[in-house]
Design a protein around this motif. Structure first.
Motif, PDB file in Angstrom:
ATOM      1  N   ARG A  42       0.805  -1.163   0.000  1.00  0.00           N
ATOM      2  CA  ARG A  42       0.000   0.000   0.000  1.00  0.00           C
ATOM      3  C   ARG A  42       0.860   1.242   0.000  1.00  0.00           C
ATOM      4  N   GLY A  43       0.319   2.332  -0.445  1.00  0.00           N
ATOM      5  CA  GLY A  43       0.898   3.649  -0.221  1.00  0.00           C
ATOM      6  C   GLY A  43       0.234   4.276   0.989  1.00  0.00           C
ATOM      7  N   GLY A  44       0.559   5.567   1.214  1.00  0.00           N
ATOM      8  CA  GLY A  44      -0.110   6.298   2.289  1.00  0.00           C
ATOM      9  C   GLY A  44       0.828   6.732   3.393  1.00  0.00           C
ATOM     10  N   PHE A  45       0.327   6.702   4.624  1.00  0.00           N
ATOM     11  CA  PHE A  45       1.075   7.153   5.801  1.00  0.00           C
ATOM     12  C   PHE A  45       1.777   8.486   5.526  1.00  0.00           C
ATOM     13  N   PHE A  46       0.965   9.457   5.155  1.00  0.00           N
ATOM     14  CA  PHE A  46       1.483  10.775   4.781  1.00  0.00           C
ATOM     15  C   PHE A  46       1.898  11.666   5.954  1.00  0.00           C
ATOM     16  N   PRO A  47       1.149  11.695   7.075  1.00  0.00           N
ATOM     17  CA  PRO A  47       1.512  12.646   8.131  1.00  0.00           C
ATOM     18  C   PRO A  47       2.877  12.344   8.739  1.00  0.00           C
ATOM     19  N   ALA A  48       3.522  13.373   9.194  1.00  0.00           N
ATOM     20  CA  ALA A  48       4.839  13.216   9.818  1.00  0.00           C
ATOM     21  C   ALA A  48       5.062  14.370  10.777  1.00  0.00           C
ATOM     22  N   ALA A  49       6.045  14.189  11.642  1.00  0.00           N
ATOM     23  CA  ALA A  49       6.295  15.193  12.678  1.00  0.00           C
ATOM     24  C   ALA A  49       7.005  16.425  12.131  1.00  0.00           C
ATOM     25  N   ASP A  50       7.677  16.267  10.987  1.00  0.00           N
ATOM     26  CA  ASP A  50       8.457  17.399  10.454  1.00  0.00           C
ATOM     27  C   ASP A  50       8.522  17.325   8.922  1.00  0.00           C
ATOM     28  N   ARG A  51       9.121  18.365   8.327  1.00  0.00           N
ATOM     29  CA  ARG A  51       9.215  18.459   6.874  1.00  0.00           C
ATOM     30  C   ARG A  51       9.941  17.277   6.253  1.00  0.00           C
ATOM     31  N   ALA A  52      11.009  16.861   6.888  1.00  0.00           N
ATOM     32  CA  ALA A  52      11.789  15.737   6.341  1.00  0.00           C
ATOM     33  C   ALA A  52      10.915  14.481   6.279  1.00  0.00           C
ATOM     34  N   GLY A  53      10.122  14.285   7.313  1.00  0.00           N
ATOM     35  CA  GLY A  53       9.241  13.122   7.345  1.00  0.00           C
ATOM     36  C   GLY A  53       8.161  13.201   6.280  1.00  0.00           C
ATOM     37  N   LEU A  54       7.617  14.388   6.078  1.00  0.00           N
ATOM     38  CA  LEU A  54       6.597  14.563   5.039  1.00  0.00           C
ATOM     39  C   LEU A  54       7.188  14.272   3.661  1.00  0.00           C
ATOM     40  N   ALA A  55       8.387  14.765   3.423  1.00  0.00           N
ATOM     41  CA  ALA A  55       9.040  14.548   2.127  1.00  0.00           C
ATOM     42  C   ALA A  55       9.378  13.073   1.924  1.00  0.00           C
ATOM     43  N   ALA A  56       9.831  12.421   2.974  1.00  0.00           N
ATOM     44  CA  ALA A  56      10.170  10.995   2.866  1.00  0.00           C
ATOM     45  C   ALA A  56       8.928  10.184   2.510  1.00  0.00           C
TER      46      ALA A  56
END
Lengths: 287, 287
Positions: free
Chosen positions: A70-84
């Motif tokens: 699957r894809g997804g799991f978009f939220p992240a704690a910071d910009r680097a996480g969002l980009a990853a």
């Protein structure tokens, strides 16, 4: 409504259903022996055997995908996480393309870190915005690759840690906002386990229509249910009105697979052959 | 928005929170000692001590009710069962009146028999119709007694066995159908545990308005959550945005109690005094 009793042409096996029993190549082999024509594999299962090898095996056996998980799991704690997360989703699209999948299923994520018990924040509104932005960004690459994205609303009991989109209505609102032309490149995966309880289910399936209905996942809701994640029932063993919901899907124009996806500590303990044979039997008798 | 930090005037203790620690009279005594001014007791707890005795104790201590738990469980396998449920709900209204409750909370029920693992049918649409009819019938007696009914939507993970009304929207649709005049005799109990995940929560609270918002229940959602029923968290220990939701309630005109209702195998093992003291502290600091 299609009659499933005479054959299992419309059956797909989500390979997580037997993920503890065997590696993906052995699962595909067992499916081929039973003339199961479709599967929906998970990325970790594909990676464990190798993408090229699985792609070749699919060509050899003539088995096709009903989806790729699957894809997804978009939220992240910071910009680097969002980009990853965006990088990872582009990678998932490319793999789905290699395997000839008709869509990439999105489990969108929610509070980052909640899965490991340490949420970085608790603002689910923020998570929803990050999901919306993540799908919007990913849709560009999906369109370029002609790989439809199927948003899978998850059950509200998984809202904190796995998906902050919890109803078909919410998923379709996002589809309408990002793909008003109904291009076929953004839709939903309707998993009965997650949405059977919804009083608005029939109306939202009708609203979705054929351009948005990209997948139908089946299993059952047991009474009692003993675990929030891994106590799904085999079709027919619980209280979900499978045939009624499939009827609504087909009335709305859905003509795809019924994909058996059973996360279950009980079924993971039974032999691969037995689980597949029972899926076939139940597909014909109760789905 | 009201400031709860200086006192706990707005705190109510749902007495199920400490139901394993002591009988209701001892719970009331412990609340009185801490200047907790409101409780919401369950019928079985009242019956165990005696209705008249609890009514007298409430008068003596000056403690009032924020609600009475509970009516509901309308669906049944046959006519006799449906009629018995209506009788029981009338009885619950009379008890609520005796205790001076501002409302009777309704946990509406769902597939009959599902609670014991043997559902008599699996048509949740039928259960919903039986619930609608049951509330309609009960509302007559409620009006005659001037005892408002508070429909409590339960979390969708409880949709098969405990309540087939699972969103504020659905509950409010029923209120609008049965009480279009907004008489104050039919409304909702908003329990954050059941509804925090809902993307439409803020909008539905605003829609409800003061005539419909009859109760606010608080606790918390833990990550991970290990049980579908009895793993609720103490306020502040999970990810529910308590203050944000209370803010929405107050903006919509709610000025009642914040009722702590924590079903938890963990908290049931801690001493009565400790649980009440922590409820007071968290009421002031995080609710």
């Amino acid at each position: 409504m299609r009659d499933f009793s005479g054959n299992h042409e419309a059956l797909s096996i989500n390979t997580a259903t037997v993920r503890r029993q065997a590696p993906l190549d052995a699962i595909i082999e067992a499916c081929a022996r039973r003339d199961i024509r479709m599967i929906s594999p998970w990325r970790d299962q594909v990676h464990a055997v190798g993408l090229a090898r699985i792609a070749a095996q699919l060509r050899d056996t003539g088995i096709t995908l009903s989806g790729y998980c699957r894809g997804g799991f978009f939220p992240a704690a910071d910009r680097a996480g969002l980009a990853a997360a965006l990088d990872d989703n582009r990678q998932a699209i490319d793999e789905a393309k290699t395997l000839g999948s008709p869509c990439l299923v999105l489990v969108v994520g929610s509070l980052p870190g909640a899965l490991t018990g340490t949420p970085a924040y608790s603002d689910i509104g923020r998570a929803r915005q990050e999901v919306f932005d993540g799908i919007a960004a990913t849709l560009d690459h999906a369109r370029a690759c002609a790989m439809p994205l199927a948003i899978e609303p998850l059950h509200p009991m998984l809202a904190a840690d796995r998906a902050c989109i919890n109803t078909l209505e919410h998923a379709l609102d996002i589809c309408d906002a990002l793909d008003p032309a109904r291009s076929g490149m953004l839709g939903v995966a309707a998993d009965v386990y997650h949405i059977w309880w919804d009083a608005k289910l029939a109306a939202q399936i009708a609203r979705a229509g054929p351009e948005r209905l990209l997948a139908l996942h089946v299993c059952d809701w047991l009474v009692p249910t003993c675990d929030l994640l891994n106590d799904r029932g085999m079709m027919g063993d619980g209280i979900i009105e499978l045939r009624k919901i499939r009827g609504w899907m087909e009335e709305a124009g859905y003509a795809g697979a019924a994909e058996a996806e059973i996360f279950s500590d009980r079924w993971w303990q039974r032999p691969l052959a037995e689980v597949l044979d029972i899926c076939i039997e139940r597909h014909r008798s109760v789905v």
